[in-house]
Design a protein around this motif. Structure first.
Motif, PDB file in Angstrom:
ATOM      1  N   LEU A   1       0.837  -1.210   0.000  1.00 19.64           N
ATOM      2  CA  LEU A   1       0.000   0.000   0.000  1.00 19.64           C
ATOM      3  C   LEU A   1       0.867   1.253   0.000  1.00 19.64           C
ATOM      4  O   LEU A   1       0.358   2.368   0.120  1.00 19.64           O
TER       5      LEU A   1
ATOM      6  N   ARG B   1      -5.023   4.376   3.742  1.00 17.75           N
ATOM      7  CA  ARG B   1      -5.255   2.997   3.319  1.00 17.75           C
ATOM      8  C   ARG B   1      -4.673   2.006   4.312  1.00 17.75           C
ATOM      9  O   ARG B   1      -5.226   0.928   4.522  1.00 17.75           O
ATOM     10  N   THR B   2      -3.527   2.369   4.961  1.00 21.25           N
ATOM     11  CA  THR B   2      -2.975   1.426   5.932  1.00 21.25           C
ATOM     12  C   THR B   2      -3.892   1.309   7.150  1.00 21.25           C
ATOM     13  O   THR B   2      -4.007   0.235   7.719  1.00 21.25           O
TER      14      THR B   2
ATOM     15  N   THR C   1      -8.407  -3.012   0.000  1.00 23.15           N
ATOM     16  CA  THR C   1      -7.377  -1.973  -0.041  1.00 23.15           C
ATOM     17  C   THR C   1      -6.232  -2.406  -0.953  1.00 23.15           C
ATOM     18  O   THR C   1      -5.598  -1.583  -1.586  1.00 23.15           O
TER      19      THR C   1
ATOM     20  N   PRO D   1      -9.025  -0.860  -4.867  1.00 28.62           N
ATOM     21  CA  PRO D   1      -9.177   0.372  -4.096  1.00 28.62           C
ATOM     22  C   PRO D   1     -10.324   1.256  -4.582  1.00 28.62           C
ATOM     23  O   PRO D   1     -10.794   2.102  -3.844  1.00 28.62           O
TER      24      PRO D   1
END
Lengths: 308, 242, 313
Positions: A94, A100-101, C293, C297
């Motif tokens: 990522l 997003r993490t 994710t 996404p």
């Protein structure tokens, strides 16, 4: 002799909580400091530490002391290894994008928690402490007839609880030495200051990140191992621990190790004291609101310097 | 001619070092003013304070007779100031049309037809009419600069601040840009930070030279070009264009 | 693509769900009613997260505010359905305004943590004042409230139709909003806040507006959920219910009007199917979050928008 002794007992309980919290929050703070990753799954690494301590002590014979030592070595290693793998398989891909993490670590939280539920089950299970002597507490008071000494007077703690406090102090001192004196610690701090620069100097940033994430999780697991003889291991125990460590890390200033430890002592002691005298839920509500307001009005933390 | 923009004693320092120091600046309406100076002279810091991206350490800014020193950037834009970024800062994932529409919408509100007409006009004036449906982030650097200018135009500002608008443009595009600015002179006042001396000489009514955060000289392009002080400031860096 | 096509698409979904009322078997009929109410929650979340870029981890507080604003008025004062719903919505407006005024002073990761903390505080407060809220157990909404214009809201058919009407109104509102200049400014702030400010848009006020709209729709959904399904409980204000809308929106596609519904539909059935196999049904949610994710996404509808239909609102 009424209020004072109870306060002393509450402070002792608070010191135990503060010790465990300081260890766990140091891990969270380290990961945030170096990687800028808010690890929402941190509480689950703590829970895994406790559960693995149960697993190791139930499968290894040779008395509670030996089993506990084995757990204190194996559980952090296994959990740290698992976290390092998670970093390489998920977070690295990522590109450590902050938002997003967080979403991914929320996913990791549920995976670890629910996988524990499926294998370990929903029961809370105890671990026998390596030693557990009752230590009656003395109390000294300045009374009418001069100094009077009460012993024993009914309240006591255990040698194991004192050991937890001592162990946490030693471990945190070791962590600080490791970060400031060792080459690995220097590399981690260099990466924290400037990832790109570190790459330019040939530091393998990817491996440093995996190591940092592993060490952070290992610290949480160690905290879990230490607490499990006092509290039982349960698959949902990570939630409250995560909330408290968040509080500690934010109050201490995001990413600052020294601030984190001061805050852990403050929060642990006050939580211990407040929950002896007041409702723990009310204490938690107020602490949570206070922390949110700290982030809003003083994002650098109460002990941090100028904002980063 | 009335003064549209005025600063008095405008200063800004960064951790003790003055970047702009005690600048008194007057810009009359419908003038094209060039702001030049060597790198690090404080030009971008100065215009950042004008538009409100940066608060001044001291001094005041007056726009159309109103003290705007304490106003936040959106309010100043609302009063009729517009700013185009030195480093292009378009909405990369949106189309050119949407970029310019966002610029026009604040003034025109919900009047879809007026917004549509404004967008078409602004894009046509910078020569991007056939790119309306393209995603801004996919444009070449030069085209992104032109899109920035179109966004400035669509706001119909009374003062348009252009921060190095010709940087990265091809020669032909620079020629078009000059024609565009000349045509705008009737509608608005323009403050131009510019490195390209041919643009400055041809477009500017007057030139202000900043050096070490202070006004070194101010005058007609010809006068500035001949000024020894200005030459000295630039010769220090070795080239006319600095 | 012209406006006709996407209006057709969205109105088509609404028509399809209406037809579902007549053809779905009883079990699915009940599920879809529930999904439509939850999709309203997801659509509300999407306005903050998907369109404005405000990643909140505490929207359960708005869902819970709506649910308890509605439920407490009903439980303690035997209020009718409309006044009770109004109380839920007002609770949502007030809470989102207060939270917005504070939390929007922060951004990014801090905003996520602050919203999480505020939401936790509310959830714990609901448990703490058990005399008023019945704590962890929650309470059943009295049947006096669950009547509207002569309809019995505990009746399956009425429930489906009310859920459908609510879903349709919010879907059309969202479609209108994101085409309106407000919605377009939301997107501008998500993409580049500094640029938007220098086009003259007040970032703080706009984000506050987006958060209040988002929180109010979430509260509407919470209130309707309790009204239609007859129960209010503190779990609905807990962390899990802050994670759910994030999950639905991510799965369906953030910043698309249809994404929240598609995501809620998929996730509901995924969890429904897996809870038949194991108690650890949240495992599916965890795996889905990580995989999304990593590999998707943009979400399902988001992929369609990206590859096939770029103008899809």
């Amino acid at each position: 002799m009424d209020f004072g002794p109870y306060l002393m007992l509450a402070m002792l309980e608070g010191a135990v909580l503060a010790s465990v919290l300081a260890l766990m929050a140091s891990g969270l703070s380290l990961v945030f400091g170096v990687m800028r990753v808010v690890n929402v799954a941190h509480g689950e690494f703590y829970m895994l530490g406790a559960v693995m301590a149960w697993a190791v002590t139930s499968f290894i014979g040779g008395g509670p002391a030996l089993a506990f030592i084995a757990a204190a070595i194996l559980a952090p290693l296994l959990v740290g290894g698992l976290a390092a793998v998670a970093d390489m398989v998920i977070l690295k891909r990522l590109n450590y994008d902050p938002e997003r993490t967080i979403v991914a670590t929320i996913g990791l939280l549920y995976i670890l928690q629910q996988a524990t539920l499926m294998t370990y089950g929903a029961d809370a299970r105890p671990v026998v402490p390596p030693f557990n002597h009752r230590i009656a507490l003395p109390w000294v008071e300045w009374g009418e007839g001069g100094l009077s000494f009460y012993f024993p007077w009914g309240l006591s703690t255990t040698s194991y609880k004192l050991f937890v406090i001592g162990a946490a102090v030693v471990l945190i001192a070791a962590l600080r030495l490791f970060m400031t004196r060792s080459k690995a610690g220097l590399i981690m701090r260099a990466t924290q200051l400037d990832g790109e620069m570190a790459t330019a100097f040939g530091i393998p940033v990817e491996r440093v990140y995996a190591a940092v994430f592993g060490v952070g999780a290992g610290l949480a697991a160690l905290a879990g191992v230490l607490i499990v003889p006092i509290q039982q291991a349960h698959y949902l125990m990570g939630g409250d621990a995560l909330l408290l460590s968040f509080i500690v890390v934010i109050i201490g200033g995001l990413g600052s190790l020294a601030g984190t430890i001061v805050a852990a002592v403050l929060i642990g002691m006050s939580d211990g004291i407040i929950s002896v005298f007041f409702s723990p839920t009310l204490a938690k509500i107020l602490a949570t609101l206070a922390v949110a307001l700290v982030l809003v009005f003083r994002p650098q933390g109460l002990f941090g310097g100028k904002g980063r | 001619m009335s003064v549209i923009l005025q600063t008095r004693g405008l200063s800004r320092s960064f951790s003790g070092l003055p970047a702009v120091h005690e600048v008194d600046f007057d810009l009359p309406q419908h003038e094209i003013r060039a702001l030049i100076g060597p790198n690090g002279a404080g030009k971008t810091t100065f215009v950042s304070m004008l538009i409100g991206r940066l608060p001044p350490s001291s001094g005041s800014i007056t726009f159309e007779g109103r003290d705007v020193t304490a106003l936040p950037a959106p309010k100043r834009v609302g009063l009729g100031m517009a700013y185009t970024f030195q480093i292009t800062s378009v909405f990369g994932k949106l189309t050119c049309h949407e970029n310019v529409a966002l610029a026009a919408m604040r003034r025109l509100g919900g009047d879809a037809k007026a917004v549509e007409a404004e967008v078409r006009e602004a894009l046509t004036r910078v020569g991007l009419a056939d790119r309306a449906a393209d995603v801004a982030g996919d444009l070449s650097y030069g085209h992104q600069r032109l899109l920035e200018i179109a966004m400035g135009l669509a706001q119909r500002p009374r003062l348009l601040i252009l921060d190095e608008p010709t940087q990265g443009l091809a020669e032909s595009e620079i020629a078009d840009f000059k024609a565009l600015i000349r045509a705008l002179k009737a509608e608005t006042t323009i403050l131009l930070i510019e490195h390209n001396m041919s643009v400055v000489m041809e477009l500017a009514d007057r030139v202000t030279v900043l050096n070490f955060g202070e006004v070194l000289a101010e005058g007609t392009p010809q006068g500035i070009h001949a000024s020894r002080a200005v030459q000295a400031a630039y010769l220090g860096t070795g080239t006319e264009e600095a | 693509m012209t406006a006709r096509y996407y209006w057709g698409l969205h109105l088509g979904l609404i028509a399809l769900l209406f037809a579902g009322h007549f053809v779905l078997p009883a079990y699915q009929h009940g599920n879809v009613a529930r999904i439509m109410v939850l999709a309203v929650y997801a659509m509300g979340y999407n306005i903050a997260f998907g369109y404005t870029g405000l990643l909140s981890l505490g929207h359960a507080m708005f869902f819970g505010a709506g649910m308890y604003g509605m439920g407490l008025l009903s439980y303690h004062f035997d209020a009718g359905a409309l006044p009770a719903m109004a109380a839920g919505i007002v609770a949502g407006v007030v809470l989102s305004l207060v939270v917005g005024l504070l939390a929007l002073r922060t951004a990014g990761v801090s905003f996520m943590i602050v919203t999480l903390m505020f939401s936790q505080a509310l959830a714990m407060t609901l448990v703490y004042f058990r005399d008023i809220t019945r704590g962890d157990e929650g309470f059943v909404i009295p049947s006096a409230t669950r009547r509207l214009w002569g309809m019995d809201l505990s009746d399956e058919a009425h429930r489906y139709l009310i859920a459908w009407a609510l879903f349709s109104v919010v879907l059309i509102f969202t479609l209108w909003l994101v085409r309106h200049r407000w919605g377009r400014v939301f997107v501008a702030l998500r993409e580049n806040e500094e640029r938007a400010s220098l086009l003259g848009y007040d970032a703080f006020r706009t984000k506050l507006g987006a958060l209040v709209i988002s929180g109010t729709i979430s509260a509407l959904s919470g209130a309707a959920y309790a009204l239609l399904f007859g129960y209010a409980g503190a779990t609905f204000a807990g962390v899990q219910y802050s994670i759910f809308p994030l999950l639905w929106v991510l799965l369906g596609g953030a910043g698309t009007v249809l994404g929240p519904f598609v995501g809620a539909l998929f996730m509901f059935y995924l969890i429904d199917l897996s809870s038949g196999v194991t108690d650890a049904y949240m495992l599916i949610a965890g795996v889905a979050l990580v995989l999304l994710t990593l590999f998707l996404p943009h979400g399902l509808v988001g992929e369609v928008k990206r590859r096939l239909w770029r103008d899809l609102p």
